[in-house]
Design an enzyme around this catalytic site. Sequence first.
Site, PDB file in Angstrom:
ATOM      1  N   ASN A 192      -6.053   4.274   7.714  1.00  0.00           N
ATOM      2  CA  ASN A 192      -5.813   3.735   6.311  1.00  0.00           C
ATOM      3  C   ASN A 192      -5.735   4.641   5.114  1.00  0.00           C
ATOM      4  O   ASN A 192      -6.828   5.313   4.868  1.00  0.00           O
ATOM      5  CB  ASN A 192      -6.785   2.642   6.049  1.00  0.00           C
ATOM      6  CG  ASN A 192      -6.801   1.757   4.819  1.00  0.00           C
ATOM      7  OD1 ASN A 192      -5.742   1.189   4.799  1.00  0.00           O
ATOM      8  ND2 ASN A 192      -7.735   1.772   4.029  1.00  0.00           N
ATOM      9  N   ARG A 209      -8.185   0.825  12.441  1.00  0.00           N
ATOM     10  CA  ARG A 209      -6.795   1.328  12.358  1.00  0.00           C
ATOM     11  C   ARG A 209      -7.007   2.337  11.131  1.00  0.00           C
ATOM     12  O   ARG A 209      -7.924   2.630  10.514  1.00  0.00           O
ATOM     13  CB  ARG A 209      -6.126   0.298  11.966  1.00  0.00           C
ATOM     14  CG  ARG A 209      -6.232  -0.323  10.541  1.00  0.00           C
ATOM     15  CD  ARG A 209      -5.253  -1.152   9.948  1.00  0.00           C
ATOM     16  NE  ARG A 209      -5.458  -1.951   9.035  1.00  0.00           N
ATOM     17  CZ  ARG A 209      -5.445  -1.421   7.533  1.00  0.00           C
ATOM     18  NH1 ARG A 209      -4.904  -0.130   7.289  1.00  0.00           N
ATOM     19  NH2 ARG A 209      -5.634  -2.316   6.331  1.00  0.00           N
ATOM     20  N   ASN A 238     -10.823   5.053   1.990  1.00  0.00           N
ATOM     21  CA  ASN A 238      -9.683   4.341   0.861  1.00  0.00           C
ATOM     22  C   ASN A 238      -9.544   5.516  -0.125  1.00  0.00           C
ATOM     23  O   ASN A 238     -10.367   6.213  -0.494  1.00  0.00           O
ATOM     24  CB  ASN A 238     -10.101   3.257   0.185  1.00  0.00           C
ATOM     25  CG  ASN A 238      -8.725   2.235   0.527  1.00  0.00           C
ATOM     26  OD1 ASN A 238      -7.492   2.728   0.430  1.00  0.00           O
ATOM     27  ND2 ASN A 238      -8.947   1.015   0.442  1.00  0.00           N
ATOM     28  N   ASP A 292     -10.090   0.882  -4.657  1.00  0.00           N
ATOM     29  CA  ASP A 292      -8.986   0.902  -3.557  1.00  0.00           C
ATOM     30  C   ASP A 292      -8.191   2.189  -3.855  1.00  0.00           C
ATOM     31  O   ASP A 292      -8.756   3.430  -3.892  1.00  0.00           O
ATOM     32  CB  ASP A 292      -7.984  -0.178  -3.621  1.00  0.00           C
ATOM     33  CG  ASP A 292      -7.386  -0.601  -2.156  1.00  0.00           C
ATOM     34  OD1 ASP A 292      -7.022   0.213  -1.451  1.00  0.00           O
ATOM     35  OD2 ASP A 292      -7.454  -1.826  -1.826  1.00  0.00           O
ATOM     36  N   GLU A 322       0.874  -1.222  -0.011  1.00  0.00           N
ATOM     37  CA  GLU A 322       0.135  -0.004   0.062  1.00  0.00           C
ATOM     38  C   GLU A 322       0.950   1.286  -0.094  1.00  0.00           C
ATOM     39  O   GLU A 322       2.216   1.143  -0.047  1.00  0.00           O
ATOM     40  CB  GLU A 322      -1.084  -0.003   1.152  1.00  0.00           C
ATOM     41  CG  GLU A 322      -2.247  -0.586   1.054  1.00  0.00           C
ATOM     42  CD  GLU A 322      -3.019  -0.025   0.285  1.00  0.00           C
ATOM     43  OE1 GLU A 322      -2.930   1.197  -0.167  1.00  0.00           O
ATOM     44  OE2 GLU A 322      -4.267  -0.378   0.248  1.00  0.00           O
TER      45      GLU A 322
END
Length: 297
Positions: free
Chosen positions: A110, A108, A155, A204, A19
Amino acid sequence: MIASNSVECVWAGRAQLGEGPLWCPERGAQGQLLFVDILAGRLHAFDPASGRTRGWTLDEPCCWLAARDDGDGFIAGLRSRLVHLRLTDAGPRVVGPWTTPEEPAGNRFNDAKVDPRGRLWFGSMDDAAERSSGFFYRLDGETISRVDEGYRVANGPAISPDGATLYHSDTPRGIIYAFDLRADGELANKREHIRFAETQGRPDGMTCDAEGGLWVAHWGGGRVSRFRADGELDETLPVPASRVTSCAFGGAGLDQLYITTAAVERDDEALAGGLFRVVPGVRGLPAGRFAVPGSER
């Protein structure tokens, strides 16, 4: 290097969850591409001059990096906190904490991007991707504002070349939203910009090119697609790994597109988790740099 159509694999290291690709022109002889493996808790640096990739294990997994405008390393989003991080030949080192919002248990951080005015936009998610407990934040200096909520997996922020439109997705829902981004940092007019069909996978990580095209990684779709500013599909690039996670422009002319992927639950895919590169025929934009309070921009 392993080639597949026009996309080449420049690192076949099988990141479990690759990522956060970030092009850093000041690193190495020709610049370097930094990216993370969130599940493995690793930070990697690909050097195109040598073709080599170095990696380091972190005390806490890193989800993204954003370069600081004072040249002193990065603001990094670790799993549970934001920090000031430096990366030297000896590896990454957390220098100190940064202002961090409180998150629900099980969440969390991201994905993140910096806009042209130096503001950082980042999201959070339920680590199991089941609850709609994720938020979307703006970090302006040391001031954090919660600007949206209700995400399962927040995202891929991306900002249009003129800085007037911000794109953001909720991956499990298959929706990319667009917002009007005002000069003062306020968001307005949230709307559904693109909805993915089941056969396309899920949206994504994203980035914009200099012409206003939106490049989107397809999680579960094995491709990266370019959409025009009006949301119409323009081009699709197949990637030899089904879980495509993000993309970023790099190279001296910002004319190369780097693509990260994930190997988690993809043992049958030889190149899953690899780092890929392609010359897409358009140029990208320099990565935004976080405006550190008190620095001269």
